[in-house]
Design a protein around this motif. Sequence first.
Motif, short mmCIF file in Angstrom:
data_model
loop_
_atom_site.label_atom_id
_atom_site.label_comp_id
_atom_site.label_asym_id
_atom_site.label_seq_id
_atom_site.Cartn_x
_atom_site.Cartn_y
_atom_site.Cartn_z
N LEU A 100 72.12 66.18 79.82
CA LEU A 100 70.65 65.97 80.88
C LEU A 100 69.31 65.04 80.13
N GLU A 140 69.11 63.71 77.28
CA GLU A 140 68.64 62.13 76.28
C GLU A 140 69.70 61.47 77.06
N ARG A 141 70.08 61.43 78.82
CA ARG A 141 70.55 60.96 79.35
C ARG A 141 69.24 59.87 80.56
N ASP A 142 68.04 61.39 80.54
CA ASP A 142 67.29 60.35 81.10
C ASP A 142 65.42 60.50 80.82
N GLY A 143 65.32 61.79 80.13
CA GLY A 143 64.02 62.07 78.68
C GLY A 143 64.26 63.76 79.76
N GLU A 144 63.57 64.07 78.84
CA GLU A 144 63.02 65.82 78.51
C GLU A 144 62.29 65.34 79.53
N SER A 162 62.34 64.42 82.85
CA SER A 162 63.90 64.71 84.23
C SER A 162 64.32 66.19 83.55
N ASP A 178 67.57 63.14 90.29
CA ASP A 178 67.43 62.72 88.91
C ASP A 178 68.18 61.81 87.94
N PHE A 179 69.69 62.66 87.99
CA PHE A 179 70.07 61.61 86.89
C PHE A 179 71.55 61.17 87.53
N ASP A 180 71.56 60.61 88.58
CA ASP A 180 72.42 60.07 89.09
C ASP A 180 74.38 60.37 88.82
#
Length: 200
Positions: free
Chosen positions: A150, A152-156, A158, A179-181
């Motif tokens: 998570l 890595e996908r959208d930042g710490e 998030s 938050d992550f789709d």
Amino acid sequence: SGRLAVEVPADAASFDAVLGVPHGERAADAAVTTTFGDPATSRSSRVVLNPDVFSTLTPLGRRVVLAHEATHVAVDAAASSAPLWLVEGFADYVALRDVDVPIRTSAADLVDLTERRGPLDRLPAARAFASSDGRLASAYQASWLACLTLAERDGERSLVRFYRSVDRGADVTGALSRDFDLDRRRLTELVARRVSTWAR
């Protein structure tokens, strides 16, 4: 208060007594975060070390364990409504974030389980963290990899926002989507795919 309380019992029997558990029930744990007094009313937590396990760890291993438990104290994990995979995975994410160890090495037990039983098909349930069949480490590692994925996908930021919202009672499925789709099935697939690349 900004202070971290760490209790170091003299031996394993004292460790069990402090936690109020039957002898050997938490024998595999290097440390446990628990509340002072009644968990239902206490808002203060402390870390209790298991001397039989903690003493066998390397300095790096001790650092990781203490960082993990200190994270539990900092976010008041004992009172969290979040699922255990998120509570434990987030603490491991914090503890391992700045450790110079290959991800594959830190996920070795999960890789081994994947080789023997096939890919991960669900995020760990609460009972996986109380298991005594050798899968405890892999449950922690799967949870950590979910949180790492998570981040890595959208930042710490998030990941922290997601943790805080679920910790406060937000629905996990809704928060993952917002938050992550992602949903749990897709997050599980991303973790399983990553681990499968390391498995023989």
